[in-house]
Design a protein around this motif. Structure first.
Motif: not given
Length: 517
Positions: A366-373, A389-392
């Motif tokens: 969900e994190l990359p999707v939240i970033a886009t929002a 978007v990479g590694e934690a």
């Protein structure tokens, strides 16, 4: 903290005499046998050092600590069957139970002391408890403190200081093999992706109900969803909310539990665009948390109106003004702070664009999707957000070298059961620790004083005052920006019974699970 390269033979040494290496398997379905419990979860085992991978071994039931946390947050006996504390709070005595390590070594005070001596300096939380000396006295392990430390029992749940057998360490005191006391031991491994666990037949407590566990790291969230839909695993952790319907329609049982975890936007407060609290507040006010929670997390109740969620009742305060979206007020704050808009709609001040790149990762899909929002929402106040978007681990590395601008991450607030452990590490430490997901180049002396007061205090009424002060400072200063709280979503195969979701994410309780033949 340095990492030791993974050595498969070293990992298996002592715990696995004569075990065959686990062959690489292309799918979980091909790996499964009727008596094997199959687990899919996001995190690879990239090092044997407990400071970085200890949570994996603890959750899987391989390692244990002196005390344990129950799903309701209470502290219970672990490898210590009982304990007592001196009147001055400086000496804690733990009576060890009769337990056996996976290599047959018996647990006694001497082996426990040896493990503490090696792991305590490398631990993430426990080394901050002020333990001045560790002594073996018969079957008692004695911890002597340099000053009273109220939450010591919670800190002892620190999985980076789990007890390991003497054979687990090399000549320099670093971990070379995972030889614990838990209900499961490592039978074979294909690292960093998978572990094959077998039941520890000499376990001190009730033996595990399954004889074998296949434990796989599957970093891609879509792949975990497909595994759940195909029923190629018995338990799939960290299922994306978007995959719930598909997995449920395929016959998997869906468990959803709100846990003490917050998705946060991390800010490098040394950067001019994040240095001032009113500007950070404006960024916070731009976010549509309710829309993100409802549309991406599929649970409107997860909108983070403050940092610590209501599941942590002692740390969640109704008198804190909720964090809400207010684009008009956000723009007014930025105008007043001297960040005018340019012709392209992006603000700037003193030659610095109101912009930055947010680093995030896909293990939590969900994190990359939240970033886009957030990208569109922040543009409404004149902030230009780029996404990487990479590694934690890349967020932590960027924190260390100063290159971090923003990070979108997920913070477990109870790596030790009292949130003060996370708060002290993230907001009141002088250096950034491995695994830290907190402030970057931000310091508040008042908060540090309240944290110190809390740590030294045994009386809970006085600690409650410190709790409110700490929460209030974080809420007003916003050195990080809370976005959403989190509910753990787990897909469970219908052949599984006895599965328990631990809201504290300390253990998966795989030893309690049974599977139908």
């Amino acid at each position: 903290m340095m990492s030791t390269p993974l050595d498969r033979r070293a990992l298996l040494s002592g715990a696995l005499a004569g075990a065959a290496a686990l062959a690489a398997r292309p799918t979980l379905a091909q790996a499964a046998g009727p008596a094997e419990l199959r687990i899919a979860q996001p995190w690879e085992v990239k090092t044997l050092q407990l400071g970085e991978s200890g949570f994996t071994f603890a959750r899987a039931g391989i390692t244990e600590t002196l005390v344990a946390s129950l799903p309701d947050g209470r502290i219970a006996p672990g490898l210590a069957q009982s304990w007592s504390v001196s009147d001055d709070g400086l000496q804690w005595r733990f009576r060890l139970r009769d337990a056996v390590f996976h290599d047959g070594t018996r647990l006694d005070a001497a082996t426990a002391k040896a493990s503490f001596d090696r792991l305590l300096p490398q631990s993430l939380y426990l080394k901050r408890a002020g333990i001045a000396a560790v002594e073996a006295d018969g079957q008692d392990l004695v911890l002597k403190l340099d000053k009273p430390f109220g939450p010591l029992l919670s800190y002892l749940v620190d999985n980076s200081a789990a007890l390991l057998a003497p054979g687990a360490f090399d000549g320099e005191g670093r971990v070379r093999a995972i030889i614990g006391t838990g209900p499961f031991k490592i039978g074979a491994a294909e690292l960093p992706r998978s572990l094959a666990l077998v039941r520890h037949e000499a376990y001190w407590g009730e033996k595990a109900r399954v004889a074998a566990v296949r434990y796989d790291a599957v970093g891609n969230g879509d792949t975990r969803t497909n595994i759940a839909v195909a029923k190629d695993a018995d338990i799939v952790f960290n299922l994306a909310a978007q995959g719930v319907g598909r997995a449920g329609s395929a016959g998997m049982t869906i468990e959803r539990v709100i846990i003490p975890r917050t998705h946060i936007l991390m800010l490098n407060c040394a950067k001019p665009q994040f240095a001032e609290a009113p500007v950070r507040r404006a960024l916070s006010m731009a976010l549509d948390r309710e829309g993100i929670a409802a549309g991406i997390m599929r649970n409107k109740a997860l909108a983070a109106t403050q940092y610590l969620p209501p599941t942590l009742a002692e740390w969640h305060f109704a008198d804190l003004a909720p964090l809400r979206q207010d684009v008009t007020a956000a723009n007014a704050l930025l105008d007043a702070a001297g960040w005018p808009r340019g012709a392209d709609g992006i603000r700037a001040k003193g030659g610095v664009r109101f912009a930055g790149t947010v680093r995030t990762f896909a293990n939590r899909p969900e994190l990359p999707v939240i970033a886009t929002a957030m990208q569109a929402q922040l543009r409404a106040i004149g902030f230009d957000l780029a996404i990487s978007v990479g590694e934690a681990q890349a967020i932590y590395e960027a924190q260390k070298d100063g290159s971090l601008e923003l990070g979108l991450s997920s913070r477990n607030l109870v790596i030790v059961p009292d949130p003060i452990g996370t708060i002290a590490l993230d907001y009141a430490a002088d250096s950034i620790a491995p695994g830290s997901t907190g402030t970057t180049n931000w310091r508040h002396d008042g908060l540090r004083q309240e944290v110190a007061r809390y740590l030294a205090e045994a009386d809970d009424k006085r600690r409650a005052t410190a709790r409110r002060a700490i929460a209030g400072i974080i809420h007003e200063e916003l050195p990080i920006i809370p976005v959403t709280w989190y509910d753990q979503i787990v897909a469970v195969h219908p052949r599984v019974s006895g599965f328990v979701t631990d809201p504290l994410e300390q253990r998966y309780f795989l030893d309690r699970v049974t599977i139908a033949s």
